[in-house]
Design a protein around this motif. Structure first.
Motif, PDB file in Angstrom:
ATOM      1  N   ASN A  43      10.951  -5.216 -12.871  1.00 40.17           N
ATOM      2  CA  ASN A  43      11.810  -6.379 -12.623  1.00 40.17           C
ATOM      3  C   ASN A  43      10.941  -7.555 -12.190  1.00 40.17           C
ATOM      4  O   ASN A  43       9.742  -7.396 -11.933  1.00 40.17           O
ATOM      5  CB  ASN A  43      12.893  -6.055 -11.579  1.00 40.17           C
ATOM      6  N   TRP A  44      11.533  -8.723 -12.101  1.00 43.44           N
ATOM      7  CA  TRP A  44      10.772  -9.959 -11.826  1.00 43.44           C
ATOM      8  C   TRP A  44      10.134  -9.940 -10.432  1.00 43.44           C
ATOM      9  O   TRP A  44       9.021 -10.425 -10.247  1.00 43.44           O
ATOM     10  CB  TRP A  44      11.705 -11.156 -11.995  1.00 43.44           C
ATOM     11  N   ASP A  45      10.832  -9.367  -9.462  1.00 45.30           N
ATOM     12  CA  ASP A  45      10.282  -9.334  -8.097  1.00 45.30           C
ATOM     13  C   ASP A  45       8.990  -8.527  -8.032  1.00 45.30           C
ATOM     14  O   ASP A  45       8.136  -8.771  -7.171  1.00 45.30           O
ATOM     15  CB  ASP A  45      11.301  -8.727  -7.116  1.00 45.30           C
ATOM     16  N   MET A  46       8.864  -7.544  -8.922  1.00 37.44           N
ATOM     17  CA  MET A  46       7.668  -6.690  -8.909  1.00 37.44           C
ATOM     18  C   MET A  46       6.453  -7.350  -9.576  1.00 37.44           C
ATOM     19  O   MET A  46       5.343  -6.828  -9.500  1.00 37.44           O
ATOM     20  CB  MET A  46       7.953  -5.374  -9.656  1.00 37.44           C
ATOM     21  N   VAL A  47       6.681  -8.456 -10.281  1.00 36.98           N
ATOM     22  CA  VAL A  47       5.565  -9.112 -10.988  1.00 36.98           C
ATOM     23  C   VAL A  47       4.658  -9.780  -9.951  1.00 36.98           C
ATOM     24  O   VAL A  47       5.128 -10.513  -9.080  1.00 36.98           O
ATOM     25  CB  VAL A  47       6.092 -10.157 -12.010  1.00 36.98           C
ATOM     26  N   LYS A  48       3.355  -9.478 -10.046  1.00 36.49           N
ATOM     27  CA  LYS A  48       2.405  -9.978  -9.045  1.00 36.49           C
ATOM     28  C   LYS A  48       2.321 -11.511  -9.077  1.00 36.49           C
ATOM     29  O   LYS A  48       2.414 -12.118 -10.157  1.00 36.49           O
ATOM     30  CB  LYS A  48       1.015  -9.412  -9.336  1.00 36.49           C
ATOM     31  N   PRO A  49       2.115 -12.145  -7.905  1.00 37.93           N
ATOM     32  CA  PRO A  49       2.070 -13.620  -7.841  1.00 37.93           C
ATOM     33  C   PRO A  49       1.046 -14.222  -8.799  1.00 37.93           C
ATOM     34  O   PRO A  49       1.317 -15.245  -9.429  1.00 37.93           O
ATOM     35  CB  PRO A  49       1.700 -13.905  -6.385  1.00 37.93           C
ATOM     36  N   GLU A  50      -0.124 -13.584  -8.935  1.00 40.62           N
ATOM     37  CA  GLU A  50      -1.140 -14.178  -9.832  1.00 40.62           C
ATOM     38  C   GLU A  50      -0.683 -14.130 -11.288  1.00 40.62           C
ATOM     39  O   GLU A  50      -0.977 -15.017 -12.087  1.00 40.62           O
ATOM     40  CB  GLU A  50      -2.524 -13.541  -9.645  1.00 40.62           C
ATOM     41  N   ARG A  51       0.087 -13.084 -11.637  1.00 39.15           N
ATOM     42  CA  ARG A  51       0.609 -13.009 -13.010  1.00 39.15           C
ATOM     43  C   ARG A  51       1.704 -14.066 -13.212  1.00 39.15           C
ATOM     44  O   ARG A  51       1.794 -14.692 -14.259  1.00 39.15           O
ATOM     45  CB  ARG A  51       1.157 -11.608 -13.289  1.00 39.15           C
ATOM     46  N   HIS A  56      13.551 -14.599 -16.786  1.00 36.40           N
ATOM     47  CA  HIS A  56      12.895 -15.640 -15.975  1.00 36.40           C
ATOM     48  C   HIS A  56      11.899 -16.455 -16.795  1.00 36.40           C
ATOM     49  O   HIS A  56      11.769 -17.661 -16.577  1.00 36.40           O
ATOM     50  CB  HIS A  56      12.238 -15.016 -14.744  1.00 36.40           C
ATOM     51  N   MET A  57      11.212 -15.810 -17.749  1.00 34.31           N
ATOM     52  CA  MET A  57      10.261 -16.561 -18.573  1.00 34.31           C
ATOM     53  C   MET A  57      11.016 -17.575 -19.437  1.00 34.31           C
ATOM     54  O   MET A  57      10.628 -18.747 -19.537  1.00 34.31           O
ATOM     55  CB  MET A  57       9.429 -15.598 -19.431  1.00 34.31           C
ATOM     56  N   GLY A  58      12.107 -17.141 -20.045  1.00 34.95           N
ATOM     57  CA  GLY A  58      12.901 -18.047 -20.892  1.00 34.95           C
ATOM     58  C   GLY A  58      13.512 -19.179 -20.080  1.00 34.95           C
ATOM     59  O   GLY A  58      13.485 -20.344 -20.463  1.00 34.95           O
ATOM     60  N   ARG A  59      14.030 -18.808 -18.918  1.00 33.99           N
ATOM     61  CA  ARG A  59      14.691 -19.800 -18.063  1.00 33.99           C
ATOM     62  C   ARG A  59      13.684 -20.826 -17.516  1.00 33.99           C
ATOM     63  O   ARG A  59      14.001 -22.007 -17.354  1.00 33.99           O
ATOM     64  CB  ARG A  59      15.391 -19.035 -16.925  1.00 33.99           C
ATOM     65  N   MET A  60      12.449 -20.343 -17.279  1.00 35.35           N
ATOM     66  CA  MET A  60      11.402 -21.245 -16.776  1.00 35.35           C
ATOM     67  C   MET A  60      11.149 -22.362 -17.786  1.00 35.35           C
ATOM     68  O   MET A  60      11.048 -23.541 -17.428  1.00 35.35           O
ATOM     69  CB  MET A  60      10.111 -20.443 -16.546  1.00 35.35           C
ATOM     70  N   LEU A  61      11.082 -21.984 -19.059  1.00 32.46           N
ATOM     71  CA  LEU A  61      10.859 -23.004 -20.097  1.00 32.46           C
ATOM     72  C   LEU A  61      12.039 -23.973 -20.146  1.00 32.46           C
ATOM     73  O   LEU A  61      11.854 -25.194 -20.187  1.00 32.46           O
ATOM     74  CB  LEU A  61      10.645 -22.353 -21.472  1.00 32.46           C
ATOM     75  N   ALA A  62      13.255 -23.418 -20.116  1.00 31.58           N
ATOM     76  CA  ALA A  62      14.446 -24.278 -20.187  1.00 31.58           C
ATOM     77  C   ALA A  62      14.457 -25.273 -19.029  1.00 31.58           C
ATOM     78  O   ALA A  62      14.712 -26.469 -19.215  1.00 31.58           O
ATOM     79  CB  ALA A  62      15.711 -23.419 -20.169  1.00 31.58           C
ATOM     80  N   ASP A  63      14.153 -24.788 -17.822  1.00 32.99           N
ATOM     81  CA  ASP A  63      14.186 -25.657 -16.636  1.00 32.99           C
ATOM     82  C   ASP A  63      13.131 -26.755 -16.700  1.00 32.99           C
ATOM     83  O   ASP A  63      13.301 -27.825 -16.105  1.00 32.99           O
ATOM     84  CB  ASP A  63      13.998 -24.827 -15.364  1.00 32.99           C
ATOM     85  N   LYS A  64      12.024 -26.484 -17.407  1.00 28.73           N
ATOM     86  CA  LYS A  64      10.974 -27.508 -17.528  1.00 28.73           C
ATOM     87  C   LYS A  64      11.385 -28.602 -18.519  1.00 28.73           C
ATOM     88  O   LYS A  64      10.871 -29.712 -18.481  1.00 28.73           O
ATOM     89  CB  LYS A  64       9.659 -26.878 -18.005  1.00 28.73           C
ATOM     90  N   LEU A  65      12.278 -28.249 -19.459  1.00 25.63           N
ATOM     91  CA  LEU A  65      12.586 -29.182 -20.544  1.00 25.63           C
ATOM     92  C   LEU A  65      13.923 -29.905 -20.413  1.00 25.63           C
ATOM     93  O   LEU A  65      14.124 -30.937 -21.038  1.00 25.63           O
ATOM     94  CB  LEU A  65      12.571 -28.431 -21.884  1.00 25.63           C
ATOM     95  N   ALA A  66      14.838 -29.324 -19.657  1.00 27.75           N
ATOM     96  CA  ALA A  66      16.197 -29.893 -19.657  1.00 27.75           C
ATOM     97  C   ALA A  66      16.851 -29.813 -18.287  1.00 27.75           C
ATOM     98  O   ALA A  66      16.445 -29.020 -17.434  1.00 27.75           O
ATOM     99  CB  ALA A  66      17.049 -29.162 -20.686  1.00 27.75           C
TER     100      ALA A  66
END
Ligand SMILES: Cc1cc2nc3c(=O)[nH]c(=O)nc-3n(C[C@H](O)[C@H](O)[C@H](O)COP(=O)(O)O)c2cc1C
Length: 232
Positions: A158-166, A17-27
Motif C-alpha cells: 500500500n502507499w503508506d508502506m512506500v519508502k520516503p526516498e521512493r 496515488h501516482m495517477g492522482r499526483m499527476l492530476a493534482d499537478k496539472l489541474a
C-alpha cells in the motif's frame, strides 16, 4: 485542463496515488473526475455483440455512457492499475473489454483522436510493462495518439508502506511527465495511427466489417474517402 482518472481498483494504493499526483499537478480539483473500477462499472463483457449493431444496446450502456461522456469532455485521461499477476487488474481489463466497439476496427469516436493519456502501474517487484500494455493497446486502438506510461516496482502493498526516498523519486519523475503535457493544442497524429486508420478504412471499403452498420458509420463520416477524424 480537464482530467478523467480511471482507476482499475477501488482502493487508494500506490497506483492511485501516482495517477492522482499527476492530476493534482496539472489541474484544479473542480476539473478532475475520477472513476473507480469495479465500483463504477461492475460488469464483464458478455460477448453478446449487441454493441456492434448499436452501442446503446450494450446491457451496461447506462454506466458506460457516464464514463464515455466524461472522457469526451476531458483533455487528458489518466488510467491506473496495480500489477496483478503481470497483468492489469481484472476490473481494468473488464472495462477495456466493454469498450471494444470503440476500437478503430469498429466505430472509433472522432473525439478520441484529440485526447492525451498517461497510464500508471505499481508492482511489488516485477516490471510493470505487461500490466500497462493492454491499456496502452486499447487507448491506441480507440484513437488516442499521445500515450505515456509510468510503472514502478514500489516494494509495498500500500502507499503508506512506500519508502520516503521512493516517494521522492516518484514525485520527481511525475513532475517531469507533467512538464511535458501541454493540452493547449491537439496532439500530433503519429505515423502508426495514420497507417492503422488506413488499414481499417480498407477493411471497411472491402466490406469486411463485423456488421454493415460499421461501413455506414465510416461512410457517413467521410472516412472511406479523404476525411480524417483528426482533421477539422
Ligand atoms: C492479486 C495480486 C497479484 C499480484 N501480482 C503481482 C505480480 O505479479 N508481480 C508483482 O511484482 N507484484 C504483484 N502484486 C503486488 C502489487 O502489484 C503491489 O503491491 C502494488 O504496489 C499494488 O499496487 P496498489 O497499491 O495500487 O494496489 C500482486 C498483488 C495482488 C493483490
Amino acid at each position: 485542463m480537464k482530467i478523467v482518472l480511471i482507476h482499475g481498483q477501488n482502493h487508494k494504493g500506490s497506483s492511485y496515488h501516482m495517477g492522482r499526483m499527476l492530476a493534482d499537478k496539472l489541474a484544479e480539483e473542480k476539473d478532475i473526475t475520477e472513476f473507480f473500477l469495479p465500483r463504477d462499472l461492475n460488469h464483464f463483457c458478455l460477448g453478446c455483440y449487441s454493441c456492434i449493431e448499436d452501442e446503446t444496446k450494450c446491457p451496461y450502456w447506462s454506466e458506460k455512457k457516464i464514463i464515455l461522456d466524461a472522457l469526451e469532455q476531458a483533455d487528458l485521461f489518466i488510467l491506473t492499475t496495480p500489477n496483478y499477476c503481470l497483468a492489469p487488474s481484472g476490473a481494468m481489463k473488464s472495462f477495456l473489454d466493454l469498450l471494444f466497439d470503440c476500437w478503430m476496427v469498429h466505430r472509433p469516436k472522432e473525439w478520441m483522436f484529440t485526447k492525451r493519456a498517461v497510464v500508471f502501474s505499481a508492482s511489488a517487484g516485477a516490471p510493470c510493462k505487461k500490466a500497462m500494455q493492454p491499456i496502452k493497446d486499447s487507448l491506441f486502438y480507440w484513437g488516442v495518439t499521445y500515450i505515456k506510461t509510468y510503472g514502478l516496482p514500489v516494494q509495498a502493498m500500500n502507499w503508506d508502506m512506500v519508502k520516503p526516498e521512493r516517494k521522492a523519486k516518484i514525485e520527481k519523475e511525475i513532475d517531469h511527465i507533467a512538464s511535458k503535457i501541454d493540452c493547449s493544442k491537439p496532439p500530433l497524429i503519429g505515423f502508426k495511427t495514420n497507417f492503422i486508420f488506413n488499414i481499417m478504412k480498407m477493411t471497411h471499403v472491402k466490406g469486411w466489417d463485423s456488421s454493415p452498420v460499421e461501413k455506414d458509420y465510416w461512410q457517413e463520416r467521410g472516412w472511406l474517402g479523404k476525411t480524417r477524424p483528426w482533421k477539422k
